[in-house]
Design a protein around this motif. Sequence first.
Motif, short mmCIF file in Angstrom:
data_model
loop_
_atom_site.label_atom_id
_atom_site.label_comp_id
_atom_site.label_asym_id
_atom_site.label_seq_id
_atom_site.Cartn_x
_atom_site.Cartn_y
_atom_site.Cartn_z
N VAL A 76 8.74 -2.87 -8.73
CA VAL A 76 8.42 -2.87 -10.16
C VAL A 76 6.99 -2.38 -10.37
CG1 VAL A 76 8.05 -4.34 -12.18
CG2 VAL A 76 10.08 -4.65 -10.77
N THR A 77 6.08 -2.84 -9.52
CA THR A 77 4.68 -2.37 -9.63
C THR A 77 4.60 -0.88 -9.37
OG1 THR A 77 3.97 -4.54 -8.81
CG2 THR A 77 2.33 -2.76 -8.83
N ALA A 78 5.36 -0.39 -8.38
CA ALA A 78 5.36 1.04 -8.07
C ALA A 78 5.87 1.85 -9.25
CB ALA A 78 6.21 1.30 -6.83
N ILE A 79 6.91 1.36 -9.92
CA ILE A 79 7.44 2.07 -11.10
C ILE A 79 6.40 2.12 -12.21
CG2 ILE A 79 9.16 1.92 -12.94
CD1 ILE A 79 11.13 0.85 -10.87
N SER A 80 5.63 1.05 -12.34
CA SER A 80 4.61 1.02 -13.40
C SER A 80 3.49 2.03 -13.15
CB SER A 80 4.01 -0.39 -13.51
OG SER A 80 3.21 -0.69 -12.37
N LEU A 81 3.35 2.50 -11.90
CA LEU A 81 2.29 3.45 -11.55
C LEU A 81 2.74 4.91 -11.67
CD1 LEU A 81 0.80 1.65 -8.42
CD2 LEU A 81 -0.10 1.65 -10.76
N LEU A 82 4.00 5.15 -12.05
CA LEU A 82 4.50 6.51 -12.19
C LEU A 82 3.75 7.22 -13.32
CD1 LEU A 82 8.35 5.87 -11.81
CD2 LEU A 82 6.80 6.91 -10.12
N PRO A 83 3.64 8.57 -13.29
CA PRO A 83 4.27 9.50 -12.35
C PRO A 83 3.43 9.66 -11.08
CG PRO A 83 3.08 10.73 -14.01
CD PRO A 83 2.95 9.28 -14.37
N SER A 104 -7.53 9.45 0.07
CA SER A 104 -7.78 8.59 -1.09
C SER A 104 -6.81 8.89 -2.23
CB SER A 104 -9.23 8.78 -1.56
OG SER A 104 -9.46 8.09 -2.76
N ILE A 105 -6.63 10.18 -2.54
CA ILE A 105 -5.74 10.52 -3.65
C ILE A 105 -4.29 10.22 -3.29
CG2 ILE A 105 -5.36 12.95 -3.04
CD1 ILE A 105 -5.98 11.52 -6.57
N LEU A 106 -3.90 10.37 -2.02
CA LEU A 106 -2.56 9.99 -1.59
C LEU A 106 -2.34 8.49 -1.77
CD1 LEU A 106 -2.10 12.16 1.64
CD2 LEU A 106 -0.72 12.30 -0.43
N LEU A 107 -3.32 7.71 -1.38
CA LEU A 107 -3.19 6.26 -1.50
C LEU A 107 -3.08 5.84 -2.95
CD1 LEU A 107 -3.16 3.80 0.40
CD2 LEU A 107 -5.62 3.58 0.03
N ARG A 108 -3.83 6.50 -3.82
CA ARG A 108 -3.81 6.14 -5.25
C ARG A 108 -2.53 6.57 -5.94
NH1 ARG A 108 -9.09 9.06 -7.06
NH2 ARG A 108 -8.18 8.74 -9.13
N THR A 109 -1.96 7.70 -5.53
CA THR A 109 -0.80 8.23 -6.26
C THR A 109 0.54 7.74 -5.70
OG1 THR A 109 -0.93 10.22 -4.89
CG2 THR A 109 -1.98 10.30 -7.06
N ILE A 110 0.69 7.70 -4.37
CA ILE A 110 2.00 7.36 -3.81
C ILE A 110 1.93 6.21 -2.80
CG2 ILE A 110 2.78 9.74 -4.07
CD1 ILE A 110 2.59 9.99 -1.00
N GLY A 111 0.76 5.60 -2.64
CA GLY A 111 0.60 4.56 -1.61
C GLY A 111 1.60 3.43 -1.72
N LEU A 112 1.66 2.80 -2.90
CA LEU A 112 2.55 1.65 -3.08
C LEU A 112 4.02 2.04 -3.06
CD1 LEU A 112 2.54 -1.38 -3.40
CD2 LEU A 112 2.46 -1.07 -5.88
N PRO A 113 4.44 3.10 -3.80
CA PRO A 113 5.85 3.49 -3.71
C PRO A 113 6.27 3.84 -2.29
CG PRO A 113 4.79 4.61 -5.55
CD PRO A 113 3.71 3.92 -4.79
N TYR A 114 5.40 4.52 -1.56
CA TYR A 114 5.75 4.93 -0.20
C TYR A 114 5.89 3.72 0.71
CZ TYR A 114 6.04 8.20 3.70
OH TYR A 114 6.48 8.93 4.77
N LEU A 115 4.98 2.75 0.55
CA LEU A 115 5.04 1.54 1.37
C LEU A 115 6.33 0.77 1.11
CD1 LEU A 115 3.35 -0.28 3.35
CD2 LEU A 115 2.69 -1.59 1.31
N ALA A 116 6.70 0.63 -0.16
CA ALA A 116 7.92 -0.11 -0.50
C ALA A 116 9.16 0.60 0.04
CB ALA A 116 8.02 -0.27 -2.02
#
Length: 822
Positions: A76-83, A104-116
């Motif tokens: 849910v948190t990852a969805i809230s960070l889209l796009p 840094s930019i990878l971690l900020r943009t896709i870090g959480l979705p990728y981890l999940a």
Amino acid sequence: MTPFAFTIFAGAFLLFLIQPLIGKFLLPLFGGAPGVWTTCLLFFQSLLLGGYLYAHLSTKWLSVRSQAILHLSLIVTAISLLPIAPPPGWKPDNLGDPTPQILSILLRTIGLPYLALAGTGPLLQHWFSRKHPDASPYRLYSLSNLGSLLALVSFPLFLEVQFNRKINAVLWGWGLVVYAISCVVCVKSFWRFTFESPSTSISRAPRNSNSAPLSLYQRLLWLLLPASASALLMATTNKICQDVAVVPLLWLLPLGLYLLSFIICFDNPLWYKRLPFYVLVMISWFGIQWLLTQGAGVSILVSVSILSSGLFLCCMVAHGELYRLKPLPSQLTEFYLSISAGGVLGGIFVAVIAPLVFHDYSEWRFGLLASGLLFLVVLARDLKQIKHPKLTFCVCVGLLIGLVTLCRTVWTANSNLEAVKVYESRNFYGRLTIEKSGDETTGQGCFRLIHGKTVHGMQFFRPSDNVPTLYYAEDSGVGLTFAALSQANRRVGVIGLGIGTLVTYGRPGDCFRYYEIDPEVIRLAKARFTCLANTTSKVEVSVGDARLSLTGESGQNFDLLVLDAFSSDAIPVHLLTREAFITYGRHLKTNGVIAVHISNHYLDLESVLINVAKHFDYRVLVVENGNLSKKWWVSPSTWVLLSRNESFMSDPNLEIASRPAKKYTASIPLWTDDFVSLFQIIKSEAAPVVNEFSLNQIAKANELCKRRDFAGAVEVYRHALREQPNAPELLNKLAWLLATSPNLSIRNGRDAALLAEKACELTHYQVAGPIETLGAAYAESGRFQEAIKMATKANILGAESGDVGLHPELLERYRLKKAVGR
């Protein structure tokens, strides 16, 4: 099982789809250097390991319900960070190494979705095994690899072609929402099951959880087997894509075979038969040894087939043995964590350690030998526990012999190649080699600078002999451009240094400003070659990606901007987008010229530049030099010249040397930073056909012409072309008949021009006959200026090639505005 299977498949699909997608956002921002993608891969592998660690620790420390709540919260948190895209207007700074900024930019943009998503496979398989303790969860791992493979193939072949990166990012976001819903369905299924049946297996540990502890040997193989497969995958990819064939999207083949071996081995234990696959591995080794001893004489198809087969069979053994060592479901997450850690170790060896230690791609040899040694250890240790120990012992002996001969071959084959190499290095940007040909004592010969498989420059032993060579010869597109430019105080920008060959065109008062991303190329151009040192022109060299450098500079006021930035035999795509040409335009004089070198075996870059010309209202000249004079120091080349300078574009020498832009080429959208698709411009045209069928049809038509049955001859040719539409001789003969037939009623200048244009394109405007026919077709259509140009070009080519079957007198008729026979 269906909800779990769909969710695991969807998670793996999204996980691997996000990798090339986010790469498309970052490449233009950081200049398109190979290191951008290498840094992305490091991030992906590290976070994949992090996701597996998250799944392992969750299953170890939390209850099943707590695991579900935590995982759904992450989603849910990852969805809230889209796009999934860098913030609008975000730009990197150009200070120092960009690696920290990329991470840094990878971690900020896709870090959480990728981890999940990375934790999905092991976590849901754990839930599945708790709910269904009698069912094997490992087929779900096979399914996840199928999802990964489908994502990797579908992106370049479909999604990248049909949608720009912003739309793909939106589609990916909706995919994440669908994945979240399927996760809720899975959680609901076992949550309700737990509530209604507290005594069932979901509320207790799985059966046989008190099994004997795992041995150190087993845990070590969990790490080493996937490490060997991962290292061999990346090393073979380097070997195939940079040492054998620089073909776009070829990297998909080894990666697809790697994932396929996972799919097969983890789907069903019956697929992997130990002894037969060990024997096949030995056979592949002998094939590799044969390939190494043949040198450069083996076709690309055979080379790629042998190397890919070797990779696939080694991965089948590694992953088959890994499956044989699988633990009980209670230790499933630790097993997957070890597999991921092994993959990271293999990746670090190839991507980080190898470039620092090796000057060539020796990691492939080490990976191959290390894999063989590991297989031998695994098989030998199990000798006493196998049903057929004598047969297995024979296979072990065969493996040992195969390893010894393989070791000898890979090193002796490599040392034999050192005879012509005088220097070799490898860094972040690839492999550079300096080769020597000829006898230095007599001054007869040259040095060549080679990046991967592409020759970047050639210089004669005697500096006094140096003239523009290779793709930069005086009759090449760029050579003719220098001849047509104003001869005083020219300011020239060049993207891609090589050895600095273009400064040989310099005169006092000229200034050449080079943009080169690889510091080692600059060092070698200055230390090992003399073009830069011997010029009378001023030379400036800017280190870094050309597009980023130009973006940060004030207007350079170039008379000529040359794009010659080779990267694996192709100009980096971020240099060919609309945004790139806006930047070039800011640095170009009003009447300036852009010269783009597009010589390429596999990509039709001409269609990309035709779109650029239309969008920016440039005139276009395509100069294709086939080196008909057969000078050994000149290479065939294709240059596209773009300019609004009518005087320059009307230069007689350029007009004669140039050809029309291709009509029979791919129709693609204008490339932008949001949309680039290599798949659409891969050359797919069939090879020109000249065979017995064509010759028979020509003879048949000639007989009809002798009997004055010209209409019948036309029908013969049209019928033949339905069978072989890419036969230049058939196209040429029919076009000549339609343009020059004594029977005026069957003449058709328009159709003749279309047929002749296709014949000329198939022969790359390097054969005099079809060009002469095209001139006749233009004259029949009343296009006399174009007819004069084609006739002149045909006469020049005919003189160079010794073609005596031409009609040089036609040129004078066209000047009088007379068609053939009229």
